[in-house]
Design a protein around this motif. Structure first.
Motif, PDB file in Angstrom:
ATOM      1  N   ALA A 117       0.902  -1.072  -0.010  1.00 59.64           N
ATOM      2  CA  ALA A 117       0.080  -0.080  -0.064  1.00 59.64           C
ATOM      3  C   ALA A 117       0.766   1.211  -0.010  1.00 59.64           C
ATOM      4  N   ASN A 118       1.930   1.261   0.713  1.00 62.00           N
ATOM      5  CA  ASN A 118       2.897   2.542   0.963  1.00 62.00           C
ATOM      6  C   ASN A 118       3.586   2.761  -0.331  1.00 62.00           C
ATOM      7  N   ALA A 119       3.972   1.604  -1.038  1.00 61.39           N
ATOM      8  CA  ALA A 119       4.562   1.727  -2.521  1.00 61.39           C
ATOM      9  C   ALA A 119       3.640   2.201  -3.437  1.00 61.39           C
ATOM     10  N   GLU A 120       2.547   1.707  -3.537  1.00 57.61           N
ATOM     11  CA  GLU A 120       1.442   2.319  -4.480  1.00 57.61           C
ATOM     12  C   GLU A 120       1.097   3.628  -4.214  1.00 57.61           C
ATOM     13  N   ALA A 121       1.018   4.110  -2.740  1.00 60.40           N
ATOM     14  CA  ALA A 121       0.882   5.550  -2.578  1.00 60.40           C
ATOM     15  C   ALA A 121       1.839   6.644  -3.002  1.00 60.40           C
ATOM     16  N   LEU A 122       3.068   5.887  -2.776  1.00 58.87           N
ATOM     17  CA  LEU A 122       4.227   6.822  -3.203  1.00 58.87           C
ATOM     18  C   LEU A 122       4.406   6.708  -4.708  1.00 58.87           C
ATOM     19  N   ALA A 123       3.980   5.673  -5.371  1.00 59.85           N
ATOM     20  CA  ALA A 123       3.848   5.680  -6.979  1.00 59.85           C
ATOM     21  C   ALA A 123       2.955   6.583  -7.500  1.00 59.85           C
ATOM     22  N   HIS A 124       1.851   6.771  -6.906  1.00 59.44           N
ATOM     23  CA  HIS A 124       0.614   7.742  -7.136  1.00 59.44           C
ATOM     24  C   HIS A 124       1.240   8.982  -6.966  1.00 59.44           C
ATOM     25  N   ALA A 125       1.834   9.334  -6.015  1.00 56.72           N
ATOM     26  CA  ALA A 125       2.183  10.642  -5.561  1.00 56.72           C
ATOM     27  C   ALA A 125       3.390  11.134  -6.586  1.00 56.72           C
ATOM     28  N   ASP A 126       4.077  10.270  -6.960  1.00 53.97           N
ATOM     29  CA  ASP A 126       5.188  10.496  -7.880  1.00 53.97           C
ATOM     30  C   ASP A 126       4.283  11.091  -9.312  1.00 53.97           C
ATOM     31  N   ASP A 127       3.337  10.072  -9.676  1.00 53.50           N
ATOM     32  CA  ASP A 127       2.450  10.826 -10.897  1.00 53.50           C
ATOM     33  C   ASP A 127       2.066  11.596 -10.688  1.00 53.50           C
ATOM     34  N   LEU A 128       1.265  12.155  -9.469  1.00 48.15           N
ATOM     35  CA  LEU A 128       0.835  13.503  -9.126  1.00 48.15           C
ATOM     36  C   LEU A 128       1.907  14.587  -9.335  1.00 48.15           C
ATOM     37  N   ALA A 129       2.891  14.463  -8.997  1.00 47.26           N
ATOM     38  CA  ALA A 129       3.956  15.379  -9.190  1.00 47.26           C
ATOM     39  C   ALA A 129       4.289  15.690 -10.724  1.00 47.26           C
ATOM     40  N   ASP A 130       4.222  14.710 -11.263  1.00 47.26           N
ATOM     41  CA  ASP A 130       4.280  15.039 -12.956  1.00 47.26           C
ATOM     42  C   ASP A 130       3.168  15.499 -13.582  1.00 47.26           C
ATOM     43  N   PHE A 131       2.008  15.224 -13.058  1.00 47.43           N
ATOM     44  CA  PHE A 131       0.645  15.727 -13.368  1.00 47.43           C
ATOM     45  C   PHE A 131       0.598  17.432 -13.154  1.00 47.43           C
ATOM     46  N   VAL A 132       1.281  17.614 -11.963  1.00 46.68           N
ATOM     47  CA  VAL A 132       0.919  19.187 -11.636  1.00 46.68           C
ATOM     48  C   VAL A 132       2.211  19.851 -12.207  1.00 46.68           C
ATOM     49  N   ALA A 133       3.299  19.289 -12.529  1.00 45.49           N
ATOM     50  CA  ALA A 133       4.314  19.976 -13.290  1.00 45.49           C
ATOM     51  C   ALA A 133       3.964  20.213 -14.702  1.00 45.49           C
ATOM     52  N   ALA A 134       2.957  19.183 -15.089  1.00 45.30           N
ATOM     53  CA  ALA A 134       2.577  19.547 -16.429  1.00 45.30           C
ATOM     54  C   ALA A 134       1.323  20.446 -16.670  1.00 45.30           C
ATOM     55  N   SER A 135       0.697  20.887 -15.600  1.00 42.31           N
ATOM     56  CA  SER A 135      -0.410  21.620 -15.604  1.00 42.31           C
ATOM     57  C   SER A 135      -0.184  23.043 -14.567  1.00 42.31           C
ATOM     58  N   PRO A 136       0.962  23.860 -15.176  1.00 39.83           N
ATOM     59  CA  PRO A 136       0.927  25.213 -14.498  1.00 39.83           C
ATOM     60  C   PRO A 136      -0.258  26.243 -14.636  1.00 39.83           C
ATOM     61  N   SER A 137      -1.235  25.763 -15.733  1.00 44.87           N
ATOM     62  CA  SER A 137      -2.373  26.513 -15.624  1.00 44.87           C
ATOM     63  C   SER A 137      -3.622  25.753 -16.028  1.00 44.87           C
ATOM     64  N   SER A 138      -4.622  26.406 -15.823  1.00 48.43           N
ATOM     65  CA  SER A 138      -5.946  25.485 -15.999  1.00 48.43           C
ATOM     66  C   SER A 138      -5.970  24.959 -17.575  1.00 48.43           C
ATOM     67  N   PHE A 139      -5.390  25.810 -18.406  1.00 50.46           N
ATOM     68  CA  PHE A 139      -5.475  25.489 -19.680  1.00 50.46           C
ATOM     69  C   PHE A 139      -4.508  24.266 -19.916  1.00 50.46           C
ATOM     70  N   HIS A 140      -3.370  24.022 -19.341  1.00 50.21           N
ATOM     71  CA  HIS A 140      -2.274  22.975 -19.222  1.00 50.21           C
ATOM     72  C   HIS A 140      -3.065  22.058 -18.674  1.00 50.21           C
ATOM     73  N   ALA A 141      -3.677  22.057 -17.686  1.00 44.69           N
ATOM     74  CA  ALA A 141      -4.354  20.933 -16.900  1.00 44.69           C
ATOM     75  C   ALA A 141      -5.408  20.364 -17.981  1.00 44.69           C
ATOM     76  N   ALA A 142      -6.269  21.127 -18.397  1.00 44.77           N
ATOM     77  CA  ALA A 142      -7.189  20.324 -19.338  1.00 44.77           C
ATOM     78  C   ALA A 142      -6.608  19.639 -20.638  1.00 44.77           C
ATOM     79  N   ALA A 143      -5.357  20.131 -20.976  1.00 50.31           N
ATOM     80  CA  ALA A 143      -4.571  19.521 -22.028  1.00 50.31           C
ATOM     81  C   ALA A 143      -4.000  18.233 -21.499  1.00 50.31           C
TER      82      ALA A 143
END
Length: 432
Positions: A9-35
């Motif tokens: 469970a901890n490993a899955e949560a950490l992998a999920h957090a890492d993917d979220l970090a990628d998602f936020v980095a790719a989404s600096p604006s609402s337009f980027h988030a939608a894209a």
């Protein structure tokens, strides 16, 4: 839970957090988030639709449509009929920030500065002494829109303690004169901030006819703390929910008893009253067109909406260990103990008893613990897209989210496990 199960469970949560970090980095604006939502769904086999074109009548299909900084995606089960209801997971793509004004290249005393306007309700002091990006969309002379994002470009430098010995006692920024970030040295007359953004986007600055550009923290999200329990990042409000929704929808099956929908709106931080906000017609338009594509008459459309649910997911307040008096003395959610059910007697949140029961059922199905959130009576809460959606469509709605600290800061704090658990509940909600 066994040691092996806990480690997984901890490993899955950490992998999920890492993917979220990628998602936020790719989404600096609402337009980027939608894209970025669109990119991920395309990779998962979804088909992009154009609002100006006819939509297919196709049970068993996966679709999405983008409107400015908002995106709505859905999965039509194989056995869908005219009476099939919706399970809508709602979130928002925007966050408090600074938005670029017209004639944005300013400065004085040898400094280049950016003319900005405050967007939403940011914690102003949290933006001091951070490297910031500019991101958003440029609209060109032929009407096309281009996404643009710089690297670290701006900074709001704080006044040194030597020049104001009482800063630690009374830091208060003038929103007009003391929140204009620096981005270079020289004279404003010979500089062009938009040119810097255009260069990052690979377009000719002379072609820009309009722009929507905001600041974003340039630092990547990070896990830290004892046993990696914390995750800090910009724009967790509300990209944490957007990410949970897109991960869950991408994995949604075609045998659900309802149509699974992810609705990501823009402009929640400024009231939602826009064509891409929750108070606008976007969701209603999409749901009606999906129903029409299935051959539903008006009576059947209303019956389907009556059989539908909306989970409005946004962040809420964890109890703060340094300011416990600001919270309810009994109901005190804390990071790491599960997503929250948000309750307010004055319907600032849409949760009622039926919604609470349904939420606890989805949490049980996902094997996830849940907490409750209610405000201190002397500290009124904000609101969400939940009451707006319930009012516009009449869909049964429940307000939920994850507890965080530093809400509306340039960099917010969440529990690593909570982020993963929210996605698990979203998956259970889509599965029905």
């Amino acid at each position: 839970m066994s040691a092996a199960s806990e480690a997984l469970a901890n490993a899955e949560a950490l992998a999920h957090a890492d993917d979220l970090a990628d998602f936020v980095a790719a989404s600096p604006s609402s337009f980027h988030a939608a894209a970025e939502v669109a990119r991920r769904l395309t990779d998962a086999g979804f088909t992009a639709l154009d609002e100006t074109s006819a939509w297919p009548a196709q049970p068993g299909g996966r679709f999405f449509v983008v409107r400015d900084g908002a995106v709505i995606a859905w999965v039509v089960p194989t056995a869908a009929t005219v009476a099939t209801g919706f399970h809508v997971f709602g979130a928002h793509s925007d966050s408090p920030a600074f938005k670029l004004k017209p004639k944005p290249t300013t400065g004085r005393l040898g400094w280049l500065q950016a003319g900005v306007e405050i967007y939403g309700g940011p914690l102003l002091n949290s933006w001091l002494d951070r490297e910031l990006r500019l991101a958003g969309r440029l609209v060109l002379d032929d009407g096309t829109s281009v996404l643009a994002a710089t690297g670290p470009l701006l900074r709001l430098p704080q006044l040194a303690i030597h020049l104001d010995r009482e800063q630690n006692d009374r830091l208060a920024l003038n929103k007009q004169t003391q929140t204009q970030p620096v981005w270079g040295l020289g004279e404003a007359a010979s500089a062009d901030l938009l040119g810097e953004v255009a260069s990052a986007a690979g377009v000719d600055a002379a072609r820009i006819r309009g722009y929507d550009l905001v600041t974003a923290d340039a630092a990547r999200g990070a896990v830290f703390g004892k046993n990696d329990v914390f995750f800090a990042s910009g724009r967790l409000d509300d990209l944490a929910s957007v990410h949970a929704g897109v991960v869950a929808l991408a994995a949604a099956e075609l045998d659900a008893p309802h149509i699974a929908v992810l609705a990501v709106f823009d402009h929640e931080e400024v009231g939602s009253a826009t064509r891409s906000g929750a108070a606008g017609p976007f969701l209603q338009d999409v749901l009606e067109r999906v129903q029409l594509s299935l051959g539903a008459a008006r009576d059947e459309q209303l019956r389907a909406l009556s059989a539908s649910w909306c989970v409005s997911s946004d962040v809420g307040h964890s109890v703060h260990p340094n300011f416990p008096e600001r919270h309810d003395p009994v109901v005190q959610p804390v990071l790491g103990s599960g997503p929250i059910l948000k309750i307010n007697a004055n319907q600032r949140y849409a949760t009622d008893a039926a919604g609470a029961a349904a939420w606890h059922g989805w949490c049980a199905a996902a094997g996830v613990a849940s907490q409750e959130f209610v405000s201190n009576n002397a500290v009124p809460c904000g609101s969400t897209i939940g009451p707006i959606t319930a009012t516009r469509l009449g869909i049964r709605t429940v307000d939920v989210g994850i507890p965080i600290l530093s809400m509306h800061s340039a960099r917010e704090l969440a529990g690593t496990a909570d982020l993963h658990d929210l996605t698990r509940v979203a998956s259970a909600f889509f599965a029905g």
